[in-house]
Design an enzyme around this catalytic site. Structure first.
Site, PDB file in Angstrom:
ATOM      1  N   GLU A 190       1.084  -1.209   0.538  1.00 21.49           N
ATOM      2  CA  GLU A 190       0.077  -0.085  -0.003  1.00 21.49           C
ATOM      3  C   GLU A 190       0.931   1.047   0.087  1.00 21.49           C
ATOM      4  O   GLU A 190       2.364   1.572   0.282  1.00 21.49           O
ATOM      5  CB  GLU A 190      -1.101   0.206   1.345  1.00 21.49           C
ATOM      6  CG  GLU A 190      -0.402   0.190   2.833  1.00 21.49           C
ATOM      7  CD  GLU A 190      -0.927   0.492   3.706  1.00 21.49           C
ATOM      8  OE1 GLU A 190      -1.417   1.770   3.408  1.00 21.49           O
ATOM      9  OE2 GLU A 190      -1.175   0.513   4.475  1.00 21.49           O
TER      10      GLU A 190
ATOM     11  N   VAL B   6      -5.402   0.218   3.573  1.00 17.33           N
ATOM     12  CA  VAL B   6      -6.020  -1.088   3.151  1.00 17.33           C
ATOM     13  C   VAL B   6      -6.898  -1.594   1.841  1.00 17.33           C
ATOM     14  O   VAL B   6      -6.970  -1.933   0.822  1.00 17.33           O
ATOM     15  CB  VAL B   6      -5.578  -1.780   4.584  1.00 17.33           C
ATOM     16  CG1 VAL B   6      -6.554  -3.393   4.042  1.00 17.33           C
ATOM     17  CG2 VAL B   6      -4.467  -1.852   5.850  1.00 17.33           C
TER      18      VAL B   6
ATOM     19  N   SER C 134     -13.299   1.031  10.519  1.00 18.73           N
ATOM     20  CA  SER C 134     -12.796   1.739   8.850  1.00 18.73           C
ATOM     21  C   SER C 134     -13.365   0.464   7.933  1.00 18.73           C
ATOM     22  O   SER C 134     -13.814  -0.602   7.861  1.00 18.73           O
ATOM     23  CB  SER C 134     -11.392   0.800   8.889  1.00 18.73           C
ATOM     24  OG  SER C 134     -10.648   0.732   8.172  1.00 18.73           O
TER      25      SER C 134
ATOM     26  N   LYS D 106      -2.885  -1.923  15.524  1.00 11.77           N
ATOM     27  CA  LYS D 106      -2.988  -1.242  17.089  1.00 11.77           C
ATOM     28  C   LYS D 106      -3.775  -1.438  17.916  1.00 11.77           C
ATOM     29  O   LYS D 106      -5.646  -1.241  17.397  1.00 11.77           O
ATOM     30  CB  LYS D 106      -2.388  -0.301  16.202  1.00 11.77           C
ATOM     31  CG  LYS D 106      -1.124   0.012  15.459  1.00 11.77           C
ATOM     32  CD  LYS D 106      -0.948   1.077  15.722  1.00 11.77           C
ATOM     33  CE  LYS D 106       0.422   1.690  14.994  1.00 11.77           C
ATOM     34  NZ  LYS D 106       0.211   1.792  13.643  1.00 11.77           N
TER      35      LYS D 106
HETATM   36  N1  PSU Z   1      -3.510   1.666  10.868  1.00 13.81           N
HETATM   37  C1  PSU Z   1      -1.837   1.168  11.417  1.00 13.81           C
HETATM   38  N2  PSU Z   1      -0.186   1.894   9.953  1.00 13.81           N
HETATM   39  C2  PSU Z   1      -1.503   2.744   9.151  1.00 13.81           C
HETATM   40  C3  PSU Z   1      -3.035   2.208   8.971  1.00 13.81           C
HETATM   41  C4  PSU Z   1      -3.810   1.641   9.950  1.00 13.81           C
HETATM   42  O1  PSU Z   1      -1.178   0.629  12.333  1.00 13.81           O
HETATM   43  O2  PSU Z   1      -0.600   2.747   8.017  1.00 13.81           O
HETATM   44  C5  PSU Z   1      -3.290   2.910   7.584  1.00 13.81           C
HETATM   45  C6  PSU Z   1      -3.748   2.685   6.213  1.00 13.81           C
HETATM   46  O3  PSU Z   1      -3.402   2.225   5.302  1.00 13.81           O
HETATM   47  C7  PSU Z   1      -5.135   1.635   6.569  1.00 13.81           C
HETATM   48  C8  PSU Z   1      -6.031   3.138   7.037  1.00 13.81           C
HETATM   49  O4  PSU Z   1      -6.338   0.716   6.190  1.00 13.81           O
HETATM   50  O5  PSU Z   1      -5.262   3.765   7.827  1.00 13.81           O
HETATM   51  C9  PSU Z   1      -7.195   2.859   7.716  1.00 13.81           C
HETATM   52  O6  PSU Z   1      -7.588   4.194   7.779  1.00 13.81           O
HETATM   53  P1  PSU Z   1      -9.040   4.013   8.207  1.00 13.81           P
HETATM   54  O7  PSU Z   1      -9.239   3.892   9.618  1.00 13.81           O
HETATM   55  O8  PSU Z   1      -9.176   5.908   8.149  1.00 13.81           O
HETATM   56  O9  PSU Z   1     -10.131   3.690   7.806  1.00 13.81           O
HETATM   57 MN    MN Z   2     -12.381   5.625  10.183  1.00 16.37          MN
END
Ligand code: PSU
Ligand code: MN
Length: 307
Positions: free
Chosen positions: A25, A107, A141, A160
């Site tokens: 990614e 992702v 997410s 995390k």
């Molecule tokens: N969690 C991590 N490192 C990251 C991400 C999430 O520990 O770099 C990034 C990834 O690209 C993941 C995105 O797809 O954040 C998720 O964002 P959201 O929670 O806004 O969907």
């Molecule tokens: Mn979100």
């Protein structure tokens, strides 16, 4: 053929010849790490994938084109521009392409573009999931929805603890996404090898994981698989230190009213600041570890497909 998609010549050739390919990614490059270590890491991950017998396909949106396979110059561009590049989730890609803009793929969008190109495996650091407090904010997410619908196996170090890991597992269960632990029956929590929660299946070899995904594909089941690979012991962080930083970051995000697509980058950046450089080194090492495993799974899967 999708008129917005560009597959690099090297990736095209690997796909044509039935050789293993591993997607990567670009949000991790533009939003996940500081320059220039982000670029150095992205290039090292590609080398590690090659050393393990697969072809890397870093994925991004450039000038409105969906790119599967970047050149080193394009990786440098994404690293240098950093947060000036929009974080692109599923809802963003049509508008970005229509306008001819750039996007760093999460992702979700990396899975989408990998699937459009015919790539089945994707290595990263951590996935998004159900945020703490989602019962009122509804912040879940899009990564989880993509895992439910798109047939790509994602190899990560778990998620995390900025997330509610228990609710994240519940969501994946409801949507029929298998969660595999590589060499462990406990869900790893990114910087930490431990979460106190169980995965669905422990698998100890890349061949076992490849066979499970092969069966899922042969049956025509939709959706992907999540492989969680614990951070190597020597790079794992102290649970007390990391959890203290996470609790503080989450509390600050609530106080400051951080919302929507900003939440994850805010929390990741704040945790990194609060833990100093340690977390960056751990983060880089676990990505390398996932790239190695993904290459080996992709190699085993290709043997089954080519049989
Ligand atoms: N969690 C991590 N490192 C990251 C991400 C999430 O520990 O770099 C990034 C990834 O690209 C993941 C995105 O797809 O954040 C998720 O964002 P959201 O929670 O806004 O969907
Ligand atoms: Mn979100």
């Amino acid at each position: 053929m999708n008129r917005y998609l560009d597959i690099s010549p090297e990736v095209q050739e690997a796909l044509r010849n039935g050789n293993p390919v591993v997607a990567l990614e670009s949000t991790i490059i533009s939003h996940g790490m500081p320059y220039p270590r982000n670029v150095e890491t992205a290039l090292n991950v590609e080398s590690i994938i090659r050393e393990n017998g697969a072809v890397p396909a870093t994925i991004a949106i450039i000038g409105g084109r969906l790119k599967c396979g970047l050149t080193p110059d394009q990786i440098e561009y994404f690293g240098k521009k950093g947060r000036a590049i929009a974080k692109a989730s599923r809802r963003d890609i049509a508008a970005l392409c229509a306008r001819g803009e750039d996007g760093a793929t999460t992702v979700t969008t990396t899975m989408m573009i990998a699937h459009m190109a015919g790539v089945r495996f994707f290595a990263t650091g951590g996935i998004g999931g159900v945020h703490r407090g989602a019962e009122t904010t509804m912040d879940i997410s899009a990564d989880l929805e993509e895992l439910a619908n798109t047939p790509v196996t994602v190899i990560c170090a778990g998620a995390k603890a900025i997330l509610d890991l228990g609710l994240t597992l519940e969501y994946l269960e409801t949507h029929g996404v298998p969660v595999i632990g590589y060499g462990t029956s406990e869900l790893p929590a990114f910087y930490s090898r431990h979460s106190g929660l169980s995965v669905d299946y422990r698998m100890d070899t890349p061949a076992e994981i490849a066979a499970a995904f092969f069966a899922q594909r042969e049956m025509g089941l939709k959706g992907g698989m999540l492989v969680t690979n614990p951070i190597p012991e020597e790079y794992a962080m102290d649970d007390g230190v990391i959890n203290g930083a996470i609790d503080q970051a989450v509390a600050e995000s609530v106080e400051q009213g951080i919302k929507g697509k900003e939440t994850t980058p805010f929390l990741l950046a704040r945790v990194a600041e609060l833990t100093g450089g340690d977390s960056l080194d751990s983060n880089i090492q676990l990505v390398y570890n996932n790239a190695r495993l993904a290459s080996r799974i992709a190699g085993e899967y290709q043997k089954l497909e080519n049989e």
